[in-house]
Scaffold this active site. Structure first.
Site, PDB file in Angstrom:
ATOM      1  N   ARG A 155       1.822 -20.682  -1.854  1.00 58.78           N
ATOM      2  CA  ARG A 155       0.701 -19.766  -1.720  1.00 58.78           C
ATOM      3  C   ARG A 155      -0.070 -19.398  -2.272  1.00 58.78           C
ATOM      4  NH1 ARG A 155       4.755 -14.832  -0.949  1.00 58.78           N
ATOM      5  NH2 ARG A 155       6.236 -16.143  -2.518  1.00 58.78           N
ATOM      6  N   GLU A 156      -0.329 -20.996  -3.157  1.00 62.29           N
ATOM      7  CA  GLU A 156      -1.491 -20.437  -4.012  1.00 62.29           C
ATOM      8  C   GLU A 156      -2.547 -19.511  -3.474  1.00 62.29           C
ATOM      9  OE1 GLU A 156       0.475 -23.263  -2.745  1.00 62.29           O
ATOM     10  OE2 GLU A 156       0.457 -24.811  -3.852  1.00 62.29           O
TER      11      GLU A 156
ATOM     12  N   GLU B 259       1.791  -5.313  20.067  1.00 57.56           N
ATOM     13  CA  GLU B 259       1.198  -6.069  19.964  1.00 57.56           C
ATOM     14  C   GLU B 259       1.869  -7.221  21.069  1.00 57.56           C
ATOM     15  OE1 GLU B 259       2.020  -5.930  15.255  1.00 57.56           O
ATOM     16  OE2 GLU B 259       2.626  -8.005  16.204  1.00 57.56           O
TER      17      GLU B 259
ATOM     18  N   SER C 100      10.364   4.837   5.194  1.00 58.14           N
ATOM     19  CA  SER C 100      10.379   4.392   4.271  1.00 58.14           C
ATOM     20  C   SER C 100       9.606   5.419   2.776  1.00 58.14           C
ATOM     21  CB  SER C 100       9.629   2.618   4.046  1.00 58.14           C
ATOM     22  OG  SER C 100       8.738   3.188   4.801  1.00 58.14           O
TER      23      SER C 100
ATOM     24  N   CYS D 182       2.176   6.967   9.085  1.00 57.29           N
ATOM     25  CA  CYS D 182       3.378   5.591   8.932  1.00 57.29           C
ATOM     26  C   CYS D 182       4.435   5.875   7.599  1.00 57.29           C
ATOM     27  CB  CYS D 182       2.288   4.151   9.050  1.00 57.29           C
ATOM     28  SG  CYS D 182       3.462   2.878   8.819  1.00 57.29           S
TER      29      CYS D 182
ATOM     30  N   GLU E 238       0.787   6.606  15.394  1.00 58.96           N
ATOM     31  CA  GLU E 238      -0.934   6.670  13.917  1.00 58.96           C
ATOM     32  C   GLU E 238      -1.881   7.455  14.748  1.00 58.96           C
ATOM     33  OE1 GLU E 238      -1.424   2.715  12.314  1.00 58.96           O
ATOM     34  OE2 GLU E 238      -3.538   2.780  12.540  1.00 58.96           O
TER      35      GLU E 238
ATOM     36  N   HIS F  18      -2.660   3.753   4.803  1.00 55.79           N
ATOM     37  CA  HIS F  18      -2.813   3.040   4.277  1.00 55.79           C
ATOM     38  C   HIS F  18      -4.392   3.491   3.407  1.00 55.79           C
ATOM     39  CE1 HIS F  18      -1.065   1.404   8.148  1.00 55.79           C
ATOM     40  NE2 HIS F  18      -1.755   1.761   8.344  1.00 55.79           N
TER      41      HIS F  18
ATOM     42  N   ILE G 161       8.082   9.114   8.619  1.00 55.37           N
ATOM     43  CA  ILE G 161       8.062   8.224   8.922  1.00 55.37           C
ATOM     44  C   ILE G 161       9.332   6.445   8.381  1.00 55.37           C
ATOM     45  CG2 ILE G 161       7.434   5.980  10.158  1.00 55.37           C
ATOM     46  CD1 ILE G 161       6.127   8.691  10.500  1.00 55.37           C
TER      47      ILE G 161
ATOM     48  N   CYS H  64       1.990   2.038  15.517  1.00 50.88           N
ATOM     49  CA  CYS H  64       1.181   2.225  14.650  1.00 50.88           C
ATOM     50  C   CYS H  64       0.783   1.102  15.062  1.00 50.88           C
ATOM     51  CB  CYS H  64       1.312   2.460  13.446  1.00 50.88           C
ATOM     52  SG  CYS H  64       2.594   1.077  12.566  1.00 50.88           S
TER      53      CYS H  64
HETATM   54  N1  GLN Z   1      10.682   3.513   9.215  1.00 51.78           N
HETATM   55  C1  GLN Z   1       9.756   2.102   9.300  1.00 51.78           C
HETATM   56  C2  GLN Z   1       8.674   3.203   7.738  1.00 51.78           C
HETATM   57  O1  GLN Z   1       8.766   3.591   6.790  1.00 51.78           O
HETATM   58  C3  GLN Z   1       8.743   2.133   9.766  1.00 51.78           C
HETATM   59  C4  GLN Z   1       7.528   1.096   9.675  1.00 51.78           C
HETATM   60  C5  GLN Z   1       6.427   0.815  10.495  1.00 51.78           C
HETATM   61  O2  GLN Z   1       6.045   1.464  11.699  1.00 51.78           O
HETATM   62  N2  GLN Z   1       5.452   0.019  10.475  1.00 51.78           N
HETATM   63  O3  GLN Z   1       8.385   1.692   6.774  1.00 51.78           O
HETATM   64 ZN    ZN Z   2       3.833   2.815  11.259  1.00 57.96          ZN
END
Ligand code: GLN
Ligand code: ZN
Length: 744
Positions: free
Chosen positions: A18-19, A596, A424, A716, A656, A684, A422, A634
């Site tokens: 990962r340089e 995705e 974390s 998020c 989101e 973000h 959400i 999201c």
């Molecule tokens: N539950 C996860 C968090 O809060 C959801 C993360 C995500 O949506 N990418 O980090």
């Molecule tokens: Zn999210």
């Protein structure tokens, strides 16, 4: 100058250690100066060319120079003059923004987990900067390599830019001619130009795009002052585009012949053979660059002979797979024998180029992989197979319906416009340090566990203090929302160094689904139970859904994604039952990757959405009516799949929305019956939104969503933010809710 016999479409840029990531992040943080950044990345490129030559890509122009500091689309856009950057820092501002400028938008590169920067077309004339690509060619030449400069093609560049404006194609082709002339002056005899837009269903219908491509390419190739052109078509089969590109008669044409492409389009080799004329060297993209399975070389030899060419490559760039298996020390030996990362795939390419290399060893490895995988007991689990076979076919439906569940869930006693997060909370430096120490054996299980519990307690206390309504435990025990489950589920393996570039300097280490998936024991229950024991308010159990687990893993090639999704769903359904038994009444099943995995081909989308929605519903199928099931999405615009999001039939959907200022709510019609929490804080960005700002977003949401169905939450998870931002932002979020409720 004939085209090399063995080649690849591209190679991981990030570096075996990962340089590139380190150089980028050090430069951005001001730890190294520009000169050091440039010399480090120069050394990485030359080392990579040397390495590829040592692996056997030793013919002139066999090595693609798909060079970029941040992104290959940006690199081409700057080279052909769709975008401009006065210097390196201006270039990085396009990528990352600064105090005054917003960065370019970023989105998925076809259906991969790589993200490119979306070029913005201004009204200005294109002003090419060919010196960029000439420098890449010349620095390699100075080091003794004739590499193949790389460009994204004009049709693809326009198709991926914003706004999509094909009326400028002639002007853009002229810019490409300038770039090709400069390469030719520098002595380059081949250039690679990729047109993956012609294999996908983008906003322009296929025949229309093919017609545009036919004209553009005839025009571009009419230039006399240019290198030979290797025109490539990765990420699927060409349809109308095949004739268009073949008629333009590039000196060499690449087609994607990966197993998945052939499965979707079995006649493709025959169509290719019929379409491509004598004057074009056909290059068979037989080695799959999308996944990590060792190729079945006998099967590929067959396709190759059908095509009647002696030139072999990968189906797509190898940028989507890790560097090499040689860096893996803890994979089970049998599984390691079934895999090929980038370097091992190069050996496979060479094995197919008969007579030029000693193919015996590669064929022996391939044969062994095919045989031992077929015989292995790791692939199939009879108990799982029976459970999946016993599932009802088609769509499943949680009972009772939402209207009755919402009544049952009143027992949660939630206020109007309930607030939640959400999942974390900030992964602080201390937590990451503890995790590293634990992984290295320097912190024992008991102490690590105690450290994590302390963190959960702090997170619960903080949420109580801030006055949130539905709490979370903060996920400190999770390194990553997919890897965490992959490590606990049977049927997955994880790698030590299998890093793949996701965007810019960001890499992920996708787990590998090897066999049938099952759950040896509960995965999240202890954490949820502990967190719930600390509060009288409901604490959410937190799971990652089947689609997201698959989207962020390397998946099996011997069963369908739908089948793997059912298996993962059953494992998660067991987890839901265990969480309920432990007294958890709110359970969130995250599906951020639902959009995705949506197939590039429109005709494949309904089937995907069917199994994706089904797998989510299977997880929640037997949940009690009193259990409130949340989901979270999201990373993308969901307008296109809003019916499927509604179809998940969750009780609460957080999504989101802050950056687009609640635009998505316009898509929400009667079919969307669940409660919904459009994010009102763009996590973000390091900005702390004010009470007034968030209150305004809540009121904007209330225009489309009735008050009984609206939730208040961030966009998020908060794991990348710091407490210095999280605490004031969440305080403001609760105050904003209070302000709106007071005025109701
Ligand atoms: N539950 C996860 C968090 O809060 C959801 C993360 C995500 O949506 N990418 O980090
Ligand atoms: Zn999210």
């Amino acid at each position: 100058m004939s085209f090399p016999h063995s080649t690849i479409e591209g190679y991981p840029r990030i570096g075996r250690n990962r340089e590139l990531k380190r150089a980028l992040e050090s430069y951005w943080a001001g730890r190294i100066d520009q000169e050091t950044f440039l010399s480090t990345t120069h050394a990485l490129r030359i080392d990579t060319y040397n390495h590829l030559r040592d692996l056997g890509l030793s013919e002139d122009y066999a090595i693609p120079a798909d060079v970029a500091y941040y992104d290959q689309v940006l690199e081409t856009a700057l080279t052909v003059g769709v975008l401009h950057a006065a210097d390196l820092d201006a270039e990085f501002t396009l990528c990352r923004g600064n105090d005054t400028d917003t960065p370019l938008e970023m989105t998925k590169w076809f259906d991969t987990n790589y993200h490119y920067l979306v070029p913005e077309l201004s009204g200005d004339a294109f002003d090419p900067a060919p010196e960029r690509i000439v420098r890449i060619f010349e620095e390699a030449l100075a080091a003794g390599h004739k590499v193949r400069p790389y460009l994204v093609g004009p049709v693809t560049l326009l198709a991926l830019s914003k706004p999509v404006d094909f009326s400028r194609v002639d002007e853009l082709v002229a810019a490409y001619k300038t770039v090709l002339a400069a390469l030719s002056d520098a002595g380059a005899e081949w250039v690679q130009i990729a047109e993956p837009a012609l294999t996908a269903d983008l906003s322009v219908p296929d025949p229309e795009l093919a017609a545009i491509a036919g004209e553009a390419w005839t025009d571009l190739l009419s230039a006399t002052d240019r290198p030979n052109v290797y025109l490539t078509s990765p990420y699927g089969s060409l349809r109308a585009g095949l004739d268009a590109l073949a008629k333009a008669a590039p000196e060499a044409l690449h087609v994607d012949l990966a197993p998945a492409t052939l499965q979707a389009d079995p006649d493709y080799p025959a169509r290719v053979r019929a379409a491509v004329g004598e004057q074009t060297t056909l290059v068979a993209g037989l080695i799959d660059g999308r996944n990590i399975w060792a190729g079945d070389l006998r099967a590929k030899e067959q396709v190759l002979s059908e095509l009647g060419t002696k030139h072999v490559s990968t189906s797509v760039s190898l940028q989507h797979v890790p560097h090499t298996l040689n860096d893996e020390k803890s994979l089970p030996v049998d599984v390691a024998g079934w895999l090929s990362f980038a370097d091992e795939k190069i050996a496979e390419v060479q094995a197919l180029v008969a007579g030029r290399f000693d193919a015996a060893e590669a064929f022996a490895r391939s044969d062994r992989a095919v045989r031992t995988r077929a015989e292995s007991t790791k692939l199939h689990n009879a108990v799982v197979a029976k459970r999946v076979a016993d599932l009802p076919e088609g769509q499943v439906q949680r009972e009772p319906a939402f209207a009755q569940r919402v009544e049952a869930q009143r027992s949660l006693g939630l206020p109007k416009l309930p607030t939640t997060t959400i999942g974390s909370f900030p992964q602080t430096a201390e937590i990451r340090r503890a995790r590293t120490l634990h992984r290295n054996g320097e912190l024992n299980d008991v102490d690590y566990d105690a450290r994590l519990r302390e963190e959960v307690r702090d997170v619960i206390e903080l949420q109580e203090r801030l006055g949130l309504d539905v709490l979370v435990h903060g996920e400190p025990e999770r390194n990553d929302m997919v890897q965490y489950f992959a490590e606990l589920l049977e049927g997955f393996v994880t790698t030590d160094n299998g890093w793949v570039q996701s965007y810019g300097s960001r890499c992920t280490r996708p787990p590998i689904v090897v066999g049938d998936v099952s759950r040896p024991e509960a995965m999240t229950v202890e954490w949820a139970k502990y967190a719930q024991s600390l509060s009288d308010k409901p604490v959410k159990g937190m799971l990652t859904g089947p689609v997201t687990i698959l989207a962020w893993s390397f998946t099996r090639d011997d069963v369908t994604l739908a089948e793997s999704a059912d298996q993962i769903a059953l494992a998660l359904a067991d987890e839901v039952a265990d969480l309920e038994a432990a007294g958890i009444n709110v359970i969130q099943i995250d599906e951020p990757a639902l959009r995705e995995l949506l197939p590039l081909r429109a005709d494949a989308r309904p089937e995907y959405l069917d199994w994706a929605v089904r797998s989510f519903r299977l997880v929640a199928l037997n949940a009690a009516p009193t259990t409130q099931i949340h989901t979270h999405l999201c990373y993308s615009e969901f307008g296109q799949i809003i019916d499927a999001v509604a179809g998940l039939d969750a009780d609460v959907t957080s999504i989101e929305a802050a950056r687009s200022r609640m635009e998505l709510l316009e898509d929400i019609d009667e079919t969307f019956h669940s409660e919904i929490g459009p994010g009102i804080w763009d996590i973000h960005s390091p900005r702390v939104p004010s009470v007034a700002e968030m209150a305004e977003l809540i009121r904007a949401a209330l225009v489309n969503v009735p008050v009984e169905r609206l939730w208040v939450n961030p966009d998020c998870g908060l794991k990348t933010r710091s407490y210095a931002e999280v605490e004031p932002a969440l305080r403001n979020l609760v105050l904003a809710r209070d302000e709106v409720v007071a005025a109701l």
